[in-house]
Design a protein around this motif. Structure first.
Motif, PDB file in Angstrom:
ATOM      1  N   GLY A 733      39.771  39.250  44.210  1.00 23.23           N
ATOM      2  CA  GLY A 733      39.664  40.115  45.361  1.00 23.23           C
ATOM      3  C   GLY A 733      40.713  41.313  45.479  1.00 23.23           C
ATOM      4  O   GLY A 733      40.469  41.818  46.588  1.00 23.23           O
ATOM      5  N   GLU A 734      41.502  41.418  44.567  1.00 22.76           N
ATOM      6  CA  GLU A 734      42.695  42.370  44.820  1.00 22.76           C
ATOM      7  C   GLU A 734      42.885  43.638  43.617  1.00 22.76           C
ATOM      8  O   GLU A 734      44.013  44.066  43.616  1.00 22.76           O
ATOM      9  N   MET A 735      41.645  43.919  43.108  1.00 27.50           N
ATOM     10  CA  MET A 735      41.565  44.955  42.139  1.00 27.50           C
ATOM     11  C   MET A 735      40.179  46.006  42.565  1.00 27.50           C
ATOM     12  O   MET A 735      39.626  46.448  41.581  1.00 27.50           O
ATOM     13  N   GLY A 736      39.552  46.031  43.615  1.00 30.20           N
ATOM     14  CA  GLY A 736      38.549  46.598  43.851  1.00 30.20           C
ATOM     15  C   GLY A 736      37.151  46.026  43.493  1.00 30.20           C
ATOM     16  O   GLY A 736      37.259  45.007  43.137  1.00 30.20           O
ATOM     17  N   ALA A 737      36.141  46.800  42.948  1.00 31.91           N
ATOM     18  CA  ALA A 737      34.879  46.268  42.716  1.00 31.91           C
ATOM     19  C   ALA A 737      34.702  46.528  41.241  1.00 31.91           C
ATOM     20  O   ALA A 737      34.604  47.615  40.693  1.00 31.91           O
ATOM     21  N   VAL A 738      34.490  45.577  40.528  1.00 31.86           N
ATOM     22  CA  VAL A 738      34.183  45.702  38.882  1.00 31.86           C
ATOM     23  C   VAL A 738      32.779  46.320  38.709  1.00 31.86           C
ATOM     24  O   VAL A 738      31.811  46.093  39.779  1.00 31.86           O
ATOM     25  N   ASN A 739      32.522  47.090  38.063  1.00 26.74           N
ATOM     26  CA  ASN A 739      31.290  47.890  37.754  1.00 26.74           C
ATOM     27  C   ASN A 739      30.034  46.727  37.761  1.00 26.74           C
ATOM     28  O   ASN A 739      28.980  47.279  38.195  1.00 26.74           O
ATOM     29  N   GLY A 740      30.165  45.848  36.843  1.00 28.74           N
ATOM     30  CA  GLY A 740      29.021  45.000  36.654  1.00 28.74           C
ATOM     31  C   GLY A 740      29.584  43.428  36.935  1.00 28.74           C
ATOM     32  O   GLY A 740      30.393  42.984  36.353  1.00 28.74           O
ATOM     33  N   MET A 741      28.619  42.787  37.684  1.00 30.02           N
ATOM     34  CA  MET A 741      28.824  41.415  37.366  1.00 30.02           C
ATOM     35  C   MET A 741      27.573  40.456  37.323  1.00 30.02           C
ATOM     36  O   MET A 741      26.599  40.842  38.100  1.00 30.02           O
ATOM     37  N   ASN A 742      27.814  39.482  36.757  1.00 29.40           N
ATOM     38  CA  ASN A 742      26.205  38.644  36.582  1.00 29.40           C
ATOM     39  C   ASN A 742      26.071  37.763  37.634  1.00 29.40           C
ATOM     40  O   ASN A 742      27.092  37.305  38.513  1.00 29.40           O
ATOM     41  N   PRO A 743      24.724  37.549  38.006  1.00 30.68           N
ATOM     42  CA  PRO A 743      24.429  36.588  39.256  1.00 30.68           C
ATOM     43  C   PRO A 743      25.055  35.388  38.990  1.00 30.68           C
ATOM     44  O   PRO A 743      25.334  34.656  40.349  1.00 30.68           O
ATOM     45  N   ASN A 744      25.754  34.684  37.991  1.00 32.50           N
ATOM     46  CA  ASN A 744      26.314  33.634  38.034  1.00 32.50           C
ATOM     47  C   ASN A 744      27.849  33.718  38.264  1.00 32.50           C
ATOM     48  O   ASN A 744      28.740  32.758  38.000  1.00 32.50           O
TER      49      ASN A 744
END
Length: 872
Positions: A733-744
Motif C-alpha cells: 500500500g506504499e506505491m499508489g495503485a497498480v494498473n491491473g490486479m487479479n481477483p486472487n
C-alpha cells in the motif's frame, strides 16, 4: 531528512537576529526539503525486460521498430521514442528555471546547472562546471577571510583548477516549492549564512510574465558577527549547454547598463548561435546604494580561472578593464560573470539581487522549416536589447511575482486539513508545465486574421508541451486528458488554445501512407473526424504534420474522440463560454458519429478490436472494456448536457437514447457484482481489476454533472475494491495503485503495462475517491506515489510515467502526473459540499479555487521585512 523542516544552524548572538532575518528570506514551511549531502535510499533504472509470457506480442513489434529506428537515425533524425538508448534518472534535480514555453534550465538540488532545454523539445543533460556562484567574505580591514565556489562538487579534472571547490554539503539545505526554491549555505566558521531564493515567474492567470525566459536569484546574507563584513556574490556562466557544439566559435560578449523606473541593473550579455538559432544569455545584478556591481565580460572556462578568482580575492570585485569584442574561434568557449558586493553591519543582513535571461526569440523545428516566434517577443521583441530589458524587468518585478505566487499557494499551504506531503507534491509536479518541453508561440497575422475573434489563439497564441522528456510528441492527447486539469484550473486560456488547435486538426485528414509498427499493417497518417494522437514531433514539423506516433493506427483509437468530448464539456463547466461551446459542438458531433461506428454489434457499447487501441498501448482489450466503456457512457452523458445547453433537441434525443442503452449494456456486460471487468473476451485476464475503470465517472463528477451515469452503489463498490486490491496489496500500500490486479490478489502480469503503476492514473483515482467521500483513502493512495518518487528513488522534477513494484521505472519527465490538480479540485468540491450546504450546485460548478486575474500585491515591493505571515 527529506520532506521535513530543518532549521539552519544559529550562530553566536544570533538567535534573535535569526528569527528576524529568516522572515526576509521568505523561507517556506512546506516543500521538498533535503540537506545538500542527501542520498536516496533506493536506486532504480529503466532497463526493463519483458517477461517470457509477454514476449510473443512484443517481438514482432521490436523487430519492426529496430528497422524503423536505424532508418530514422540514418536520416540524421532523433526517433520520437528511443527504446534503444533510454534515459536514466540522475537523483539530482530540483526546481527548474524559467517561465512557460521559452526554454528551461534544470538545476540540481545541490546547485548544479544541469539540464538544458534551449532547442525546443530537445533535452541536453550536461552539468556545466563553469556555471557557478562564488562567495567572497572580507573583514573591515579589507582582508579576505573566505572565498569558495558554492558547489559541493570536488575539484574538476579539467579547467578552473584555481577555484576552491567542495563546499561542505552537510552545511547546506535545499527546499523546492515550484516555481521557487531556497538554498541555505551555513558558513559556520565565518558566522555567515547565505540564503539563495530562486524565482521563476510561473503565475496562474498571468499570460505575460509567465512566458518569460528568466530566473531571479535573491541572495539574503545574514551576518552573525559582532563586526561588519563585506560579502560578494559572483555569478559565472558560459556559452552553450555543455555539449560539443559549445566549441563551434562565433561567441561574443558585451557589458550593459539598463534602467526601468527606479531599478538600475548592470550586467553582461553573451551572444551565440545554437543550432542555427540566435541565443543570448544575460546575467545582471541590481545596483543599489549598498550594493556595488562589477562585471567580467569574458574569461576562458576551459582554463584555470586564475585571473577571475584572484580579482575577487583582492577586493571582492571583478576587473572590467579588459573587454573582449572579438568573436571566439572554433575550439574556444567563453564565459562571463557578474558580481554584487555589499557591506553588512554586525548582526544584520544584506541582499544581492541577480537575474539570468536566455533569449531565443525565433525557433525552427526542422532545418529550413517554418520559423516560429515565441510569445514573449510581444513585449520584448527588440533583438539587440530584449535580454537586457527582461533582466531589468525581472529585477524590478520579482517581488510582485512572489506576492502573487504566495497569494496563489497560501490557500493550499495554510489548509490544515491537507497533508504536508500533498502541499509539496501539487506545486512541485507543476514543473512540467514549463520544463515539459513546452513552447508558447505567437501565431502570424495571416493565420489569426482567418480565425473567429473568440478563438483563444488570436490573443494567447499556441501552446504545446511534450508527452515526456523521452516520448517527444507535442500535446499527446490521450495523456493530456489527465494532465489538462492543471491548465484548466491555472491557465485556462492555454487549455482553450490547445483545444482550438485539436478541433481544427480533428476535422482534417492527412492521407500520407505509412506502416504501423505494432502489426506491420498499412494505413495513413490521419483520417478526418479522428482526434489526433499528438501535434507532431519537434524533430519534424509539428503543427503541420500531426500524429508522429506510428506504433498503432491511431485514427481507430477508441478513447481519443471521447476524451475530446469530455474535455469540451469539462472546459465549458469551468469557463461558461458559450462561444467556445458553440465552436466545439459540430466537432463533438462529428467525432461521436465516428465513435458510434465502433459499436459493431449494436448493443450500445463500443468495442475494442483485439489490439491496443487506446492509451494503454500494449494492454490489448477485446469487445466492450471497462476503460473505454466508462469513457463512452460519460461522453454520451456530456453530449446530452451540452445539447440541452445549446437547445439542440434532435441531438439531445439522439444521445439520451444512446446513453440509456449504453448504461444498461455497461451493467449487463461488464458488472460482476463488485467491479467492472477489464473486458469481455473470456480470457483469464478479462477479470482483471483495472485501476482506471472509473475514468469517465472521474471526469463527469469533477465537471459538476448531476446525472447518475454510474450507479452510486457500483462506484463505491469499485473504489473499495481498488483500494483493497490495487492499492493495499501492491507494495504494502506504499506505491499508489497498480494498473491491473487479479481477483486472487496477485498482480496482473498479462502485459508490461498491466503490472505498472501509472502516476497520473493513481492521482486521478485518488481524486475520484476524494470526491466520493473516501478522503483518507484518496490521500493515502496518492501519498505512496509522492513518497516513492521524491523521497525513496529521487526522481522528483522528472516524475516518470510508470513505476514497477521493484527496481524499475519507465519514461522520465512525464505529462500525466499533472492530474494531481484534479485531486485538489475534488477536495475543494468535497469541502464545499460538506461545509457549505447553502452553496447552490451552480456556484459549486462555476467557482474555481483560484482567481481569474493575477492577485494584487499585498505589500510594497521594498517591504521584504513584513513577510513573516507568508508561511504561517
Amino acid at each position: 531528512m527529506a520532506g521535513s523542516r530543518e532549521e539552519p544552524a544559529q550562530e553566536q548572538d544570533g538567535d534573535t537576529v535569526a528569527g528576524k532575518l529568516e522572515n526576509v528570506s521568505r523561507f517556506p514551511r512546506h516543500g521538498w526539503m533535503v540537506s545538500l549531502d542527501h542520498t536516496f535510499p533506493e536506486k532504480r533504472d529503466q532497463k526493463i525486460r519483458p517477461r517470457i509470457g509477454q514476449l510473443p506480442q512484443l517481438i514482432p513489434l521490436f523487430m519492426r521498430y529496430l528497422v524503423w529506428y536505424m532508418y530514422t537515425r540514418a536520416r540524421g533524425r532523433k526517433p520520437w521514442i528511443d527504446c534503444i538508448t533510454m534515459m536514466h534518472g540522475k537523483q539530482m534535480y530540483g526546481v527548474p528555471l524559467g517561465g512557460i514555453g521559452s526554454g528551461t534550465i534544470g538545476r540540481g538540488f545541490r546547485g548544479e546547472f544541469c539540464r538544458y532545454q534551449m532547442v525546443p523539445g530537445i533535452y541536453e543533460y550536461q552539468t556545466v562546471t563553469a556555471n557557478q556562484f562564488i562567495v567572497t567574505i572580507r573583514d573591515p580591514k579589507g582582508k579576505t577571510l573566505y572565498q569558495k565556489v558554492l558547489s559541493v562538487q570536488s575539484q574538476p579534472k579539467k579547467g578552473l583548477e584555481s577555484w576552491e571547490w567542495g563546499f561542505n554539503a552537510a552545511d547546506g539545505l535545499y527546499c523546492g516549492l515550484y516555481p521557487r526554491s531556497w538554498t541555505v549555505y551555513n558558513i559556520k566558521e565565518q558566522g555567515i549564512r547565505l540564503i539563495c531564493r530562486q524565482i521563476s515567474p510561473v503565475i496562474p492567470h498571468n499570460y505575460k510574465d509567465s512566458c518569460l525566459p528568466v530566473g531571479a536569484f535573491i541572495w539574503n546574507i545574514e551576518n552573525y558577527n559582532p563586526e561588519p563584513r563585506d560579502v560578494s556574490i559572483a555569478f559565472s556562466f558560459k556559452n552553450g549547454t555543455g555539449g560539443s557544439e559549445d566549441k563551434e566559435g562565433e561567441c561574443w560578449s558585451e557589458v550593459f547598463e539598463q534602467e526601468l523606473e527606479e531599478t538600475r541593473v548592470k550586467g553582461v550579455v553573451l551572444h551565440q548561435t545554437l543550432r542555427t538559432l540566435n541565443l543570448r544569455y544575460c546575467l545582471a545584478v541590481k545596483e543599489r546604494p549598498e550594493v556595488s556591481v562589477t562585471r567580467s565580460p569574458g574569461f576562458d572556462p576551459l582554463g584555470s580561472g586564475e585571473s577571475l578568482w584572484n580579482d575577487l580575492k583582492i577586493d571582492g570585485e571583478l576587473d572590467t578593464s579588459d573587454i573582449p569584442v572579438t568573436k571566439t574561434r572554433k575550439g574556444e568557449e567563453r564565459a562571463v560573470a557578474v558580481c554584487g558586493k555589499c557591506s553588512i553591519s554586525a548582526s544584520s543582513s544584506g541582499m544581492i539581487e541577480m537575474a539570468l535571461v536566455w533569449d531565443m526569440p525565433q525557433i525552427v523545428f526542422k532545418s529550413k522549416g517554418v520559423t516560429h516566434t515565441r510569445r514573449y517577443t510581444r513585449w520584448f521583441g527588440e533583438e539587440l536589447t530584449a535580454a537586457q530589458e527582461m533582466a531589468a524587468y525581472a529585477l524590478h518585478h520579482y517581488s510582485r511575482w512572489e506576492d502573487d505566487i504566495e497569494a496563489w499557494q497560501n490557500p493550499v499551504l495554510q489548509d490544515g486539513s491537507l497533508p504536508d506531503w500533498f502541499k509539496s507534491a501539487i506545486f512541485n509536479e507543476l514543473y512540467f508545465i514549463a520544463d515539459g518541453g513546452s513552447v508558447w508561440l505567437e501565431l502570424p497575422e495571416q493565420v489569426t486574421s482567418t480565425l473567429p475573434l473568440h478563438d483563444s489563439r488570436c490573443e494567447y497564441g499556441r501552446f504545446a508541451y511534450l508527452e515526456s522528456h523521452e516520448y517527444r510528441m507535442y500535446n499527446t492527447y490521450d495523456v493530456h486528458f489527465y494532465a489538462s486539469w492543471a491548465l484548466v484550473m491555472l491557465w485556462p486560456e492555454l487549455q482553450k488554445s490547445l483545444q482550438y488547435d485539436m478541433a481544427q486538426w480533428t476535422t482534417s485528414a492527412d492521407l500520407t501512407p505509412r506502416t504501423h509498427l505494432f502489426r506491420g499493417n498499412k494505413g495513413v497518417r490521419k483520417l478526418a473526424n479522428a482526434v489526433p494522437h499528438d501535434a507532431g514531433d519537434p524533430e519534424d514539423e509539428p503543427f503541420v504534420r500531426v500524429n508522429a506516433y506510428q506504433i498503432h493506427d491511431i485514427s481507430f483509437w477508441k478513447d481519443l474522440n471521447l476524451k475530446f468530448v469530455l474535455q469540451v464539456y469539462r472546459d465549458h463547466t469551468f469557463f461558461k463560454d458559450r462561444n467556445y461551446l458553440a465552436h466545439m459542438w459540430p466537432v463533438c458531433r462529428a467525432v461521436m458519429d465516428r465513435s458510434f461506428t465502433y459499436d459493431r454489434d449494436g448493443d450500445g457499447l463500443i468495442e475494442n478490436e483485439g489490439q491496443a487501441d487506446q492509451t494503454y498501448d500494449s494492454w490489448i482489450m477485446h469487445g466492450p472494456s471497462a476503460y473505454c466503456s466508462s469513457l463512452w457512457v460519460a461522453a454520451l452523458a456530456s453530449m446530452v448536457e451540452m445539447a440541452v445547453e445549446l437547445k439542440d433537441t434532435a441531438e439531445q434525443k439522439k444521445f439520451s437514447e444512446a446513453l440509456t442503452k449504453a448504461k444498461t449494456a455497461l451493467h449487463e456486460k461488464l458488472w460482476n457484482g463488485k467491479y467492472y471487468k477489464f473486458d469481455t473476451c473470456g480470457a483469464p485476464h478479462s477479470d482483471s481489476i483495472m485501476s482506471d475503470q472509473l475514468v469517465g465517472h472521474w471526469y463527469l463528477t469533477l465537471s459538476g454533472s448531476n446525472s447518475e451515469v454510474f450507479q452510486h452503489n457500483c462506484v463505491h463498490s469499485v473504489l473499495k475494491m481498488l483500494y483493497e486490491y490495487n492499492v493495499q496489496r501492491f507494495n504494502n500500500g506504499e506505491m499508489g495503485a497498480v494498473n491491473g490486479m487479479n481477483p486472487n490478489g496477485t498482480i496482473d502480469r498479462y502485459t508490461m503495462q498491466s503490472e505498472e503503476m501509472w502516476v497520473g492514473v493513481t492521482y486521478g483515482l485518488a481524486a475520484t475517491m476524494i470526491i466520493e467521500g473516501m478522503v483518507e483513502e484518496g490521500f493515502k493512495t496518492a501519498e505512496g506515489v509522492y513518497r516513492t518518487v521524491y523521497e525513496k528513488i529521487g526522481l522528483g522534477f522528472e516524475t516518470p510515467e510508470a513505476l514497477y513494484g521493484q527496481h524499475k521505472y519507465r519514461a522520465i519527465g512525464y505529462m500525466r502526473p499533472l492530474s494531481i490538480w484534479s485531486m485538489y479540485w475534488a477536495y475543494t468540491l468535497h469541502q464545499r459540499k460538506k461545509n457549505i450546504a447553502s452553496v447552490s450546485d451552480d456556484a459549486v460548478q462555476n467557482d474555481t479555487p483560484f482567481p481569474e486575474e493575477p492577485v494584487k500585491r499585498t505589500r510594497p515591493v521594498a517591504d521584504d521585512s513584513d513577510s513573516s505571515d507568508v508561511s504561517q
